[in-house]
Design a protein around this motif. Sequence first.
Motif, PDB file in Angstrom:
ATOM      1  N   ALA A 214       0.840  -1.202   0.000  1.00 42.41           N
ATOM      2  CA  ALA A 214       0.000   0.000   0.000  1.00 42.41           C
ATOM      3  C   ALA A 214       0.875   1.253   0.000  1.00 42.41           C
ATOM      4  O   ALA A 214       0.571   2.241  -0.686  1.00 42.41           O
ATOM      5  N   THR A 215       1.957   1.205   0.756  1.00 36.30           N
ATOM      6  CA  THR A 215       2.876   2.344   0.757  1.00 36.30           C
ATOM      7  C   THR A 215       3.465   2.558  -0.633  1.00 36.30           C
ATOM      8  O   THR A 215       3.622   3.693  -1.092  1.00 36.30           O
ATOM      9  N   ALA A 216       3.760   1.445  -1.317  1.00 34.63           N
ATOM     10  CA  ALA A 216       4.323   1.545  -2.670  1.00 34.63           C
ATOM     11  C   ALA A 216       3.328   2.188  -3.637  1.00 34.63           C
ATOM     12  O   ALA A 216       3.721   2.920  -4.549  1.00 34.63           O
ATOM     13  N   ILE A 217       2.040   1.911  -3.438  1.00 32.51           N
ATOM     14  CA  ILE A 217       1.031   2.554  -4.280  1.00 32.51           C
ATOM     15  C   ILE A 217       1.075   4.071  -4.075  1.00 32.51           C
ATOM     16  O   ILE A 217       1.008   4.860  -5.028  1.00 32.51           O
ATOM     17  N   ILE A 218       1.211   4.471  -2.827  1.00 27.90           N
ATOM     18  CA  ILE A 218       1.267   5.913  -2.539  1.00 27.90           C
ATOM     19  C   ILE A 218       2.551   6.516  -3.124  1.00 27.90           C
ATOM     20  O   ILE A 218       2.536   7.626  -3.671  1.00 27.90           O
ATOM     21  N   MET A 219       3.653   5.755  -3.048  1.00 26.28           N
ATOM     22  CA  MET A 219       4.903   6.222  -3.672  1.00 26.28           C
ATOM     23  C   MET A 219       4.705   6.418  -5.171  1.00 26.28           C
ATOM     24  O   MET A 219       5.171   7.407  -5.745  1.00 26.28           O
ATOM     25  N   HIS A 220       4.037   5.470  -5.812  1.00 29.56           N
ATOM     26  CA  HIS A 220       3.762   5.570  -7.251  1.00 29.56           C
ATOM     27  C   HIS A 220       3.002   6.867  -7.551  1.00 29.56           C
ATOM     28  O   HIS A 220       3.348   7.598  -8.487  1.00 29.56           O
ATOM     29  N   GLU A 221       1.990   7.152  -6.737  1.00 28.54           N
ATOM     30  CA  GLU A 221       1.206   8.371  -6.979  1.00 28.54           C
ATOM     31  C   GLU A 221       2.049   9.624  -6.749  1.00 28.54           C
ATOM     32  O   GLU A 221       1.897  10.619  -7.455  1.00 28.54           O
ATOM     33  N   TRP A 222       2.923   9.576  -5.764  1.00 31.46           N
ATOM     34  CA  TRP A 222       3.862  10.696  -5.584  1.00 31.46           C
ATOM     35  C   TRP A 222       4.735  10.865  -6.826  1.00 31.46           C
ATOM     36  O   TRP A 222       5.100  11.977  -7.198  1.00 31.46           O
ATOM     37  N   GLY A 223       5.108   9.740  -7.442  1.00 36.60           N
ATOM     38  CA  GLY A 223       5.874   9.828  -8.682  1.00 36.60           C
ATOM     39  C   GLY A 223       5.127  10.656  -9.717  1.00 36.60           C
ATOM     40  O   GLY A 223       5.702  11.537 -10.373  1.00 36.60           O
ATOM     41  N   HIS A 224       3.826  10.407  -9.864  1.00 36.53           N
ATOM     42  CA  HIS A 224       3.022  11.218 -10.796  1.00 36.53           C
ATOM     43  C   HIS A 224       2.983  12.671 -10.354  1.00 36.53           C
ATOM     44  O   HIS A 224       3.079  13.589 -11.172  1.00 36.53           O
ATOM     45  N   VAL A 225       2.805  12.883  -9.054  1.00 35.26           N
ATOM     46  CA  VAL A 225       2.734  14.274  -8.566  1.00 35.26           C
ATOM     47  C   VAL A 225       4.023  15.014  -8.929  1.00 35.26           C
ATOM     48  O   VAL A 225       3.989  16.184  -9.308  1.00 35.26           O
ATOM     49  N   LEU A 226       5.160  14.320  -8.859  1.00 42.12           N
ATOM     50  CA  LEU A 226       6.437  14.953  -9.209  1.00 42.12           C
ATOM     51  C   LEU A 226       6.719  14.910 -10.708  1.00 42.12           C
ATOM     52  O   LEU A 226       7.813  15.252 -11.144  1.00 42.12           O
ATOM     53  N   GLY A 227       5.747  14.473 -11.482  1.00 41.91           N
ATOM     54  CA  GLY A 227       5.860  14.611 -12.931  1.00 41.91           C
ATOM     55  C   GLY A 227       6.187  13.351 -13.693  1.00 41.91           C
ATOM     56  O   GLY A 227       6.301  13.397 -14.919  1.00 41.91           O
ATOM     57  N   LEU A 228       6.350  12.222 -13.017  1.00 41.19           N
ATOM     58  CA  LEU A 228       6.694  10.996 -13.733  1.00 41.19           C
ATOM     59  C   LEU A 228       5.459  10.352 -14.370  1.00 41.19           C
ATOM     60  O   LEU A 228       4.370  10.370 -13.791  1.00 41.19           O
ATOM     61  N   ALA A 229       5.671   9.778 -15.534  1.00 35.75           N
ATOM     62  CA  ALA A 229       4.625   9.044 -16.253  1.00 35.75           C
ATOM     63  C   ALA A 229       4.872   7.549 -16.100  1.00 35.75           C
ATOM     64  O   ALA A 229       5.883   7.121 -15.548  1.00 35.75           O
ATOM     65  N   HIS A 230       3.938   6.770 -16.622  1.00 34.60           N
ATOM     66  CA  HIS A 230       4.104   5.313 -16.572  1.00 34.60           C
ATOM     67  C   HIS A 230       5.207   4.832 -17.516  1.00 34.60           C
ATOM     68  O   HIS A 230       5.506   5.487 -18.513  1.00 34.60           O
ATOM     69  N   VAL A 231       5.769   3.687 -17.169  1.00 35.31           N
ATOM     70  CA  VAL A 231       6.728   3.020 -18.057  1.00 35.31           C
ATOM     71  C   VAL A 231       6.280   1.569 -18.247  1.00 35.31           C
ATOM     72  O   VAL A 231       5.509   1.026 -17.452  1.00 35.31           O
TER      73      VAL A 231
END
Length: 267
Positions: A214-231
């Motif tokens: 669950a923490t990793a899911i939140i990390m993923h969303e933070w990645g989007h917030v900081l501008g990262l897209a999917h790979v």
Amino acid sequence: MSRALNVSVLIACAVAGAVVMASWQGIVIEDLKHFGTPRNSVIEGDTERTIPLPDGPAMRRSAVIVPETSGSFAFLFDDVSEGPVRYDPCRPVKWVLSPAGMPRGALPMLHNAADAVAAASGIDLVYEGTTNEPASFERELLQPQYGEGFAPVVVGWSTESQNPDLAGAVSGVGGSSAVNGAYGEQRYLRAGVMVLDSEDLRQLAVAPGGEARATAIIMHEWGHVLGLAHVQDPNELMNASSSTLTTWGPGDLAGLAIAGAGPCEDV
Ligand SMILES: [Zn+2]
């Protein structure tokens, strides 16, 4: 295996860049320094608001992260001439929690995820407490309740029935707006939003090993917030449907380092 354990998360939800146009509202000394260059503004609803000047000196708050790994990463907004659109690393990226609907025990996961993204990016994430503002991509970027600057990142909770973005296996959405600085063409990320599926994360968090996931899911969303897209690479947390990873992959780390190495706004 329950659906929650299979939770494949995550669509990128990037907010379109805000409309920017010239304005001469509220002339200050910085405007005179930029004489001949109009101050930018945003239109929100029927209201035109001058883009606030950055707060504090244009000095990085923490060192640039030098990634020791390489791999796949991508950015949601990539300006041809200016590079990826990122947060200003010279100012804290404040975040607030909209706690309505938050599963029991989720607060430490939110903080652990924020710590993980700050450490990997070199962006200074500062928790500013709770808010009554619901986490929504319809939010206004400038809100008097938060003071003069852009609204902080808002992290909140919702359900599939409340928010169609969370339908199916999507456990969260995240993103930020790409907005011009006070002057000129350089764009910065502002006023991010993260909406987490309270039902998915509640189920996941009580499963064996689920808290880390669950923490990793939140990390993923933070990645989007900081501008990262999917790979495409399934070994990266920024993969759209990663369901087993609990730490950043090599490309995630490389991308986050770049996300935190953007230009400082200097007026
Ligand atoms: Zn995603």
